[in-house]
Design an enzyme around this catalytic site. Structure first.
Site, PDB file in Angstrom:
ATOM      1  N   HIS A   1      36.620  44.243  53.889  1.00  0.00           N
ATOM      2  CA  HIS A   1      37.502  43.234  53.324  1.00  0.00           C
ATOM      3  C   HIS A   1      38.948  43.728  53.373  1.00  0.00           C
ATOM      4  O   HIS A   1      39.232  44.867  52.989  1.00  0.00           O
ATOM      5  CB  HIS A   1      37.117  42.936  51.871  1.00  0.00           C
ATOM      6  CG  HIS A   1      35.942  42.019  51.748  1.00  0.00           C
ATOM      7  ND1 HIS A   1      35.639  41.326  50.595  1.00  0.00           N
ATOM      8  CD2 HIS A   1      34.989  41.659  52.644  1.00  0.00           C
ATOM      9  CE1 HIS A   1      34.553  40.593  50.784  1.00  0.00           C
ATOM     10  NE2 HIS A   1      34.145  40.789  52.010  1.00  0.00           N
TER      11      HIS A   1
ATOM     12  N   TYR B   1      39.558  36.711  42.081  1.00  0.00           N
ATOM     13  CA  TYR B   1      39.771  37.046  40.670  1.00  0.00           C
ATOM     14  C   TYR B   1      40.518  35.884  40.036  1.00  0.00           C
ATOM     15  O   TYR B   1      41.642  35.562  40.456  1.00  0.00           O
ATOM     16  CB  TYR B   1      40.600  38.323  40.532  1.00  0.00           C
ATOM     17  CG  TYR B   1      39.864  39.593  40.876  1.00  0.00           C
ATOM     18  CD1 TYR B   1      39.390  40.433  39.863  1.00  0.00           C
ATOM     19  CD2 TYR B   1      39.649  39.976  42.184  1.00  0.00           C
ATOM     20  CE1 TYR B   1      38.723  41.611  40.157  1.00  0.00           C
ATOM     21  CE2 TYR B   1      38.982  41.154  42.502  1.00  0.00           C
ATOM     22  CZ  TYR B   1      38.523  41.963  41.476  1.00  0.00           C
ATOM     23  OH  TYR B   1      37.863  43.127  41.771  1.00  0.00           O
TER      24      TYR B   1
ATOM     25  N   PRO C   1      34.619  47.115  34.909  1.00  0.00           N
ATOM     26  CA  PRO C   1      34.405  46.886  36.343  1.00  0.00           C
ATOM     27  C   PRO C   1      35.484  46.052  37.019  1.00  0.00           C
ATOM     28  O   PRO C   1      35.432  45.881  38.243  1.00  0.00           O
ATOM     29  CB  PRO C   1      33.060  46.159  36.374  1.00  0.00           C
ATOM     30  CG  PRO C   1      32.968  45.479  35.048  1.00  0.00           C
ATOM     31  CD  PRO C   1      33.640  46.397  34.072  1.00  0.00           C
TER      32      PRO C   1
ATOM     33  N   LYS D   1      36.276  50.460  40.219  1.00  0.00           N
ATOM     34  CA  LYS D   1      36.552  51.892  40.323  1.00  0.00           C
ATOM     35  C   LYS D   1      35.377  52.800  40.010  1.00  0.00           C
ATOM     36  O   LYS D   1      35.412  53.987  40.351  1.00  0.00           O
ATOM     37  CB  LYS D   1      37.708  52.261  39.372  1.00  0.00           C
ATOM     38  CG  LYS D   1      39.041  51.689  39.773  1.00  0.00           C
ATOM     39  CD  LYS D   1      39.488  52.259  41.095  1.00  0.00           C
ATOM     40  CE  LYS D   1      40.408  51.309  41.826  1.00  0.00           C
ATOM     41  NZ  LYS D   1      40.446  51.530  43.260  1.00  0.00           N
TER      42      LYS D   1
ATOM     43  N   TYR E   1      43.952  49.356  44.169  1.00  0.00           N
ATOM     44  CA  TYR E   1      42.638  48.758  44.450  1.00  0.00           C
ATOM     45  C   TYR E   1      41.935  49.491  45.585  1.00  0.00           C
ATOM     46  O   TYR E   1      40.717  49.715  45.531  1.00  0.00           O
ATOM     47  CB  TYR E   1      42.803  47.280  44.797  1.00  0.00           C
ATOM     48  CG  TYR E   1      41.524  46.479  44.656  1.00  0.00           C
ATOM     49  CD1 TYR E   1      41.270  45.743  43.507  1.00  0.00           C
ATOM     50  CD2 TYR E   1      40.561  46.460  45.665  1.00  0.00           C
ATOM     51  CE1 TYR E   1      40.096  45.009  43.362  1.00  0.00           C
ATOM     52  CE2 TYR E   1      39.393  45.732  45.535  1.00  0.00           C
ATOM     53  CZ  TYR E   1      39.164  45.011  44.385  1.00  0.00           C
ATOM     54  OH  TYR E   1      37.998  44.296  44.251  1.00  0.00           O
TER      55      TYR E   1
END
Length: 401
Positions: free
Chosen positions: A76, A205, A297, A301, A389
């Site tokens: 991704h 998100y 979550p 990580k 990220y």
């Protein structure tokens, strides 16, 4: 079955951290034994994380454990943020020096590592609960465990606790020798697995007045989705129709886009917490992964921190046994904690920015939307999020703003 009575390294816990450490040590000729309290089927079915950072993938490749990942993992190049009626994509390669992440379930990572371990690795014993760890402050540790109905003792140079927050190894460290830092969040996640092809190419998100939602995936045919729910919520309170309707509302479904629906095959509620114990070493006991730290979550990580821990630890043990130098081993806790605290902060930032707290004021909501708008309009803020990220931010560097 012959059980060794002596090894250099005893690894407690056959999750991704323990298995990867054992693999790295085995490839360097360092003998170790892995002890797991659960049976193999249970270990291979535990639903956990599904996002792998670039560094995690690189380590799995070096360990010879990435064959299926290369075939089945889904790279991704970004995520999408949805808030206030807006949609904004974070382009990882453009913002984080060409780095990306992979969707590949932790269950699959564990299956791959177990297969390698059983084929040509160090001894791995399932159904082998550890009862006690002794000798952390001496020259030799002894691990007491049960396997095949027999109580056994394993002497070793070092014990590595990869057995999670509730594991025996963390509890073998005297409470007065550690400092614990903790935050509990006032909400949980309802997570589902569904036999439904994702209607999106990358993770979404979503910040919503109704609460947070996350659209993820496990494969091209399996969706992994989450809803913010109150603490103490029971999965049975949510019917399949209610779940899908709420996901559509929070993710902003409209006449041009909505989720693909399908049978829900798993449903559970996950509490949210941040937790760190430091130092991550006491004498000959060293902690890694969830035995040393837990993150909510939201920032993806947990698995990646565990992988980073054991990568650092493997290098330190290899240096020790190759050259006699304990320099890297002595620095293990400090080295790992720099990355841990960066990840803790990023996970806290993502969690508190995207979730709606009980009784949250309109002022707090406007601050969240302002922060999300800044990420959407500021290349600096977007780059900061992308670096965190993908795990490419320096471990001891700046703040996420």
């Amino acid at each position: 079955m012959n059980h060794p009575v002596r090894t250099r390294v005893a690894v407690v816990g056959a999750g991704p951290a323990g298995l990867l450490l054992a693999r790295l040590l085995h490839l360097s000729g360092i003998d170790c034994v892995v002890l797991e309290s659960r049976d193999r089927a249970y270990v291979e079915q535990r639903q956990r994380a599904g996002i792998l950072e670039q560094g995690t993938v690189d380590t799995l490749r070096r360990a010879g454990a990435a064959a299926r990942l290369e075939q089945q993992g889904m790279p991704h190049d970004g995520i999408e943020l949805r808030f206030g009626g807006n949609r904004h994509r974070i382009d990882f390669p453009a913002l984080a020096d060409g780095c990306r992440v992979w969707v590949y379930a932790q269950t699959e990572v564990v299956k791959d590592l177990i297969a390698l371990q059983l084929e040509d690795g160090a001894p791995l014993y399932f159904d082998a609960p550890v009862h006690a760890v002794q000798g952390a402050d001496t020259d030799t540790c002894v691990v007491h465990y049960t396997h095949e109905g027999q109580t056994r003792a394993l002497s070793c140079d070092y014990v590595i606790g990869c057995d999670g927050f509730h594991g025996i190894v963390r509890r073998a460290v005297p409470a007065q020798a550690t400092q614990v830092h903790e935050r509990t969040y006032p909400y949980s996640w309802l997570g589902i697995l569904a036999d439904a092809p994702p209607a999106y190419e990358e993770l979404i998100y979503a910040h919503s007045e109704r609460g947070f939602a996350l659209a993820s995936m496990r494969s091209p045919s399996v969706s992994r989705l989450y809803l913010q729910v109150p603490n103490g919520e029971h999965p049975a309170a949510w019917s399949e129709r209610r779940i899908w309707d709420e996901l559509d509302l929070r993710l902003g479904a409209d006449t041009t886009w909505r989720l693909n629906r399908g049978p829900i095959t798993a449903k559970s509620v996950l509490p949210m917490r941040s937790w760190v114990t430091e130092p991550m070493r006491h004498g000959r006991i060293l902690l890694a992964g969830d035995a040393a730290h837990i993150v909510p979550p939201t920032g993806a990580k947990g698995l990646n921190l565990a992988t980073s821990d054991v990568t650092v630890l493997a290098e330190a043990l290899i240096r020790l046994y190759d050259s006699g130098s304990a320099e890297l081993l002595d620095a293990y806790s400090d080295t790992c904690l720099r990355r841990v605290w960066r990840a803790e902060h990023f996970s806290y930032f993502m969690t508190t920015t995207l979730h709606t707290a009980p009784g949250q004021s309109s002022f707090d909501t406007r601050l969240q939307l302002s922060q999300l708008d800044r990420i959407a309009t500021s290349p600096h803020a977007a780059s900061e999020l992308a670096a965190n990220y993908t795990g490419t931010v320096p471990h001891d560097s700046g703040r996420n703003s």
